[in-house]
Design an enzyme around this catalytic site. Structure first.
Site, PDB file in Angstrom:
ATOM      1  N   CYS A  82       0.859  -1.184   0.000  1.00 41.76           N
ATOM      2  CA  CYS A  82       0.000   0.000   0.000  1.00 41.76           C
ATOM      3  C   CYS A  82       0.897   1.237   0.000  1.00 41.76           C
ATOM      4  O   CYS A  82       1.816   1.346   0.820  1.00 41.76           O
ATOM      5  CB  CYS A  82      -0.904   0.000   1.225  1.00 41.76           C
ATOM      6  SG  CYS A  82      -1.915   1.500   1.399  1.00 41.76           S
ATOM      7  N   CYS A 130      -7.115  -1.237   1.584  1.00 39.87           N
ATOM      8  CA  CYS A 130      -6.037  -1.672   2.465  1.00 39.87           C
ATOM      9  C   CYS A 130      -6.614  -2.020   3.835  1.00 39.87           C
ATOM     10  O   CYS A 130      -7.393  -1.247   4.406  1.00 39.87           O
ATOM     11  CB  CYS A 130      -4.990  -0.565   2.584  1.00 39.87           C
ATOM     12  SG  CYS A 130      -3.685  -0.926   3.785  1.00 39.87           S
ATOM     13  N   CYS A 133      -5.115   0.815   6.544  1.00 42.64           N
ATOM     14  CA  CYS A 133      -5.467   2.248   6.520  1.00 42.64           C
ATOM     15  C   CYS A 133      -6.816   2.528   5.848  1.00 42.64           C
ATOM     16  O   CYS A 133      -7.297   3.659   5.890  1.00 42.64           O
ATOM     17  CB  CYS A 133      -4.377   3.073   5.842  1.00 42.64           C
ATOM     18  SG  CYS A 133      -4.285   2.873   4.042  1.00 42.64           S
ATOM     19  N   CYS A 153      -8.169  -6.038  -9.567  1.00 38.14           N
ATOM     20  CA  CYS A 153      -7.764  -5.003 -10.509  1.00 38.14           C
ATOM     21  C   CYS A 153      -7.423  -3.748  -9.701  1.00 38.14           C
ATOM     22  O   CYS A 153      -8.315  -3.060  -9.197  1.00 38.14           O
ATOM     23  CB  CYS A 153      -8.913  -4.765 -11.488  1.00 38.14           C
ATOM     24  SG  CYS A 153      -8.487  -3.739 -12.886  1.00 38.14           S
TER      25      CYS A 153
END
Length: 164
Positions: A82, A130, A133, A153
């Site tokens: 991330c 994520c 976060c 994707c």
């Protein structure tokens, strides 16, 4: 005895109700934004931490132009993280060429992502965010390769790559 045909006003009213249903259905679909995540910053702090394109995608649920990410051409062994907090998301071993213009994977790393339902286009899609976060990464679809049949994707700007 048959009922009279609906008036123009009644007809337009029914059209309006039909048009409003997807919007009403979308209410409350922001699971990723409503949940509390271990990594949290104020909006101002996120803006300072992220590049403008990363902020637009990760924090405002944007989408990058297809074929615009350098990560499309990333084929080394390693881990996709991330871009907001460095959380490991995908192994390069699960990356594949989907032909869509976005980095695609058939399986996330354990604990890397979360999902929620997104109605932004008027129909349900599975949004990927994520797990640490809550940043928006992309969407998952059921048209990927074996063994999972999934296509995660992802927006390349929402990720970084760590070789290894």
């Amino acid at each position: 005895m048959t009922a009279p045909p609906p008036s123009r006003r009644q007809f337009l009213g029914w059209i309006g109700i039909g048009a409003a249903l997807p919007v009403i259905a979308a209410c409350g679909s922001g699971d990723a934004q409503a949940k509390t995540y271990p990594v949290r910053f104020t909006d101002e702090q996120w803006r300072k931490r992220l590049k403008p394109e990363q902020y637009r995608i990760l924090r405002q649920e944007g989408t990058e132009r297809p074929y615009s990410s350098p990560l499309n051409a990333e084929h080394r062994r390693g881990t996709f993280l991330c871009a907001a907090d460095g959380n490991p998301l995908y192994s390069s071993a699960t990356k594949f060429e989907s032909g869509t213009g976005w980095p695609s994977f058939w399986k996330p790393l354990p604990g890397g992502i979360g999902t929620s339902t997104d109605f932004k286009l008027g129909y349900p899609r599975t949004e990927v965010h994520c797990a640490r976060c809550g940043g928006h990464l992309g969407h998952v679809f059921d048209d990927g390769p074996k063994p999972t049949g999934k296509r995660y994707c992802m927006n390349g700007a929402a990720m970084t790559f760590r070789p290894g």
